[in-house]
Design an enzyme around this catalytic site. Sequence first.
Site, PDB file in Angstrom:
ATOM      1  N   GLY A  49     -48.813 -34.235  84.800  1.00 12.72           N
ATOM      2  CA  GLY A  49     -48.248 -33.138  83.998  1.00 12.72           C
ATOM      3  C   GLY A  49     -48.534 -31.798  84.660  1.00 12.72           C
ATOM      4  CD1 TRP A  84     -42.129 -32.220  85.771  1.00 13.40           C
ATOM      5  CD2 TRP A  84     -42.895 -30.462  84.640  1.00 13.40           C
ATOM      6  NE1 TRP A  84     -41.062 -31.628  85.145  1.00 13.40           N
ATOM      7  CE2 TRP A  84     -41.513 -30.540  84.443  1.00 13.40           C
ATOM      8  CE3 TRP A  84     -43.598 -29.431  84.014  1.00 13.40           C
ATOM      9  CZ2 TRP A  84     -40.820 -29.636  83.647  1.00 13.40           C
ATOM     10  CZ3 TRP A  84     -42.913 -28.530  83.234  1.00 13.40           C
ATOM     11  CH2 TRP A  84     -41.536 -28.633  83.049  1.00 13.40           C
ATOM     12  CG  HIS A  85     -46.635 -27.170  84.337  1.00 13.14           C
ATOM     13  ND1 HIS A  85     -47.009 -28.333  83.714  1.00 13.14           N
ATOM     14  CD2 HIS A  85     -46.129 -26.376  83.375  1.00 13.14           C
ATOM     15  CE1 HIS A  85     -46.735 -28.229  82.425  1.00 13.14           C
ATOM     16  NE2 HIS A  85     -46.206 -27.060  82.189  1.00 13.14           N
ATOM     17  N   GLY A  86     -46.190 -27.277  88.937  1.00 11.49           N
ATOM     18  CA  GLY A  86     -46.105 -26.573  90.211  1.00 11.49           C
ATOM     19  C   GLY A  86     -46.801 -27.331  91.306  1.00 11.49           C
ATOM     20  CG  PHE A 142     -43.233 -24.170  85.912  1.00  9.79           C
ATOM     21  CD1 PHE A 142     -44.061 -23.920  86.989  1.00  9.79           C
ATOM     22  CD2 PHE A 142     -43.498 -23.556  84.717  1.00  9.79           C
ATOM     23  CE1 PHE A 142     -45.151 -23.070  86.856  1.00  9.79           C
ATOM     24  CE2 PHE A 142     -44.586 -22.715  84.571  1.00  9.79           C
ATOM     25  CZ  PHE A 142     -45.411 -22.469  85.641  1.00  9.79           C
TER      26      PHE A 142
END
Lengths: 464, 386
Positions: free
Chosen positions: A322, A325-327, A464
């Site tokens: 997770g 996924w953001h960066g 993102f």
Amino acid sequence: MLFNSFVFLCAFLPVTYAVFWLLRDVSARYIWLTITGYIFYGYWNPRFTLLMAFSTLVSYLAGLGFLEWSDARRRRLCLVVPVVTDLCLLGVFKYTNFLLESTSQAAHLLGLNINLPRLSIILPIGISFYTFHTITYIVDSYRGTIKPTRNFFEFSAYVSLFSQLVAGPIVRFRQIESDLGNLGETDRMRWLWRGVSFFIVGLVEKVVVADTLAALVDPAMAHYSTLSSLAMWLTMAGYTFQLYFDFAGYSDMAVGLGYMFGLRIPQNFNAPYKALDPSDFWRRWHISLSSCLRDYLYIPLGGSRRGEWITTRNLLVTMLLGGLWHGASWTFIAWGLYHGTLLVLYRRFESLWSRLPALARQSAMFVLVLIGWVFFRSTDFHMAWSILSRLFSPGPGAELPATGLWTLALAFAAWWSMAGPNAFDLHAAEQPKRRYAFALAAAFGVCVALMAGTGSSPFLYFQF
Amino acid sequence: MTTIWNAILRPLNSQVRLRKYGRDACFCLAVAVMFLFAAEVAARVEDRLRLGVELFAVPDHDRDLILHDAIAVRGRPNGRFKKWALNNFGFRNAEMAKDPPEKCVRVMVLGASESFGLYESQGKEYPAQLQGILRSGCYEVVNAAITGLTVRAIIQLWNGWGSEFAPDVVVVYPTPAFYLANTAPDDPRPPAGPVPAGPPPWTLRLIDRARDVIDMPAFIQRRRVARTLAGKRRNEPGWSFDSVPEERTRRFEEDLRTLVHSVQRSGARIVLLTHATGFGSPPKAAEQDALTAWLQFCPRASAEILLQFEAVAATSTKHVASQETASVVDVASKMNGHGEWFAEDYLHFNDAGAGVIAGLVADYILSDANVTAHPARRQHHRLESD
């Protein structure tokens, strides 16, 4: 194109809305939504619309495959090919440079002199969101949770729906399937009020609260290494609220736009700073992402059914991914692991935690989340460490200018996010009272004036 | 029976409907008024909080930023207008003392809107970026530029005001195009007759903001420019410039020379910068609109003459510098044709362009061993002032 820009408010939205409701045929409406989605997306960089079109086509064909074939091997092929394609797209555009840099750094640590060059790759806006849209569609089709659509434009309208295209919420096909199906018969007036109201509340969150906080936080963050401990706490609190109002504002605008076009987009934020524990926080923050991670990652890994150690592993892996996924950065991984650890610890000490008074739990949770945002905001670990050391070792340093404005902005943001009603609470009534229109008009007026004064600032989650 | 009832009810229904429409219209009007009122209040409150503009003030660029008195055309002390804020002496930089800081080099920037800063973000105008680059040493950059200053006006500003601040280095970025105006620039004179008392007429702050935001489509802008140009141009023989007017070139060169002498008399070093534009040579198709828009300020010239004059002026600037032993930084040769460093008008810098010119000037200042603070000269200046 930004929701909080004049080109969107004065040109794109009125034209899209008017033409959409002038069209009577459901297919025509799908086509129109597709076209406008591509215009909305292409306004930033037209080349990347091809990428989205490719991802859409692959997933649509896989959906047709599920309809045509019932044997396990072919169905698995229909699952694997588009999911791998989407993940490859995401990997190439988002994670290539991260991998190259990390490999070079690892080689240096091992004493090898390997310098892999950084490639000139532009990260397409919203790629993480629309690839998740298509992946959830494929997996749900494979599982039989939804029946894939044969109508290409229905599917492309779903993927390229401009309201949730670049920064979510990650709407699953099953969540708007019935509304998409009824798009031809939807009554225009039924949700118009609700849509406009949601949109304006979201605009207030973004333009009035988040952007005001940004004007205070960004200059302070530019000199984070010189700030005093108190100034650092205030700055991080400001960022904590800014991030929430920025993203929740976008999500509420997306919900509002959905209503205007007869589509009910689900809630993405449910007052996360009212959360009493880490588990509660993730049920309230970016709900569409956390529920995706739960349904497509955590539960398939075994969830919490296979003993304590496997549950711990599953929580950490889910939150790590997770974060990633953001960066594409180690600080995002650290942020994910930090929240994973909080969830694990909470599972262990839930009974102790529950004995604390609600106010103490809410305040403690807020501070824990704020500490997590240090990793989220930092560009590297050096910056994160510097901020953390300033937070926890009281010392002198530069104070913040305009303290009165800081106090006012923080107090208002704290009240609204920690005690006040969120956008869905404000829209609990089916039909708002007529005088509510005056409040909306005033709020919209304030937003327009601020947008004209300071310009349109992009949403934090676009990256993102 | 039904027919009778319908006959009775129809006018009644239409009256009811009319009343309902009327009520709806009033409601919509009230909502619109509320929207405008809230927007106006928000604009004023934001201006107060962000820029320090009084709630009931009527901002005006010329009145709030420019002071035209017997001394010169100069910045209004503590002037404020939108993003532009001037210090206690009317310069666009931080508050400062009149005397230069001990052992520090004071650099004064003179020029027109390109130096004052127009389209750059706040703090990104080239003198501010120059100050940023020179921060490691003991330098103080004073931005004494003001929009619309010709070289003649700069001379007046220097003699009447700028020299009072005893800078060690004076950097001048002159705008040659002023010399292609209908009449050649003369010494600016204070406005004749009484200055209108009281604030200008009250206007909605919202309209002002809308003007900043709304960008008219290109075809409308093109029509407007064409109309303005047509209104300014005359059909008299000899009115238009057929070639680069020598008399104007000479005038530009003479004024520049006078300025150099004035500055050198004070003991300060003068650095002349050649004027640059983002127009290619020849201008690209995309630049034609900006070029035509520029012609509004010099309607006697054609686009070719305007660009030729720019080149001639750059040569003249270098010529004056070499003859008068002044320093020159050839900004034109570095930045000409680089549209990416300029705002949409290809004349004023954007943030990146301001950084480039600041870098060029900083390179010169840092490399020239003669650029130092001169306590003796300052002492002399102080005595003269007393």
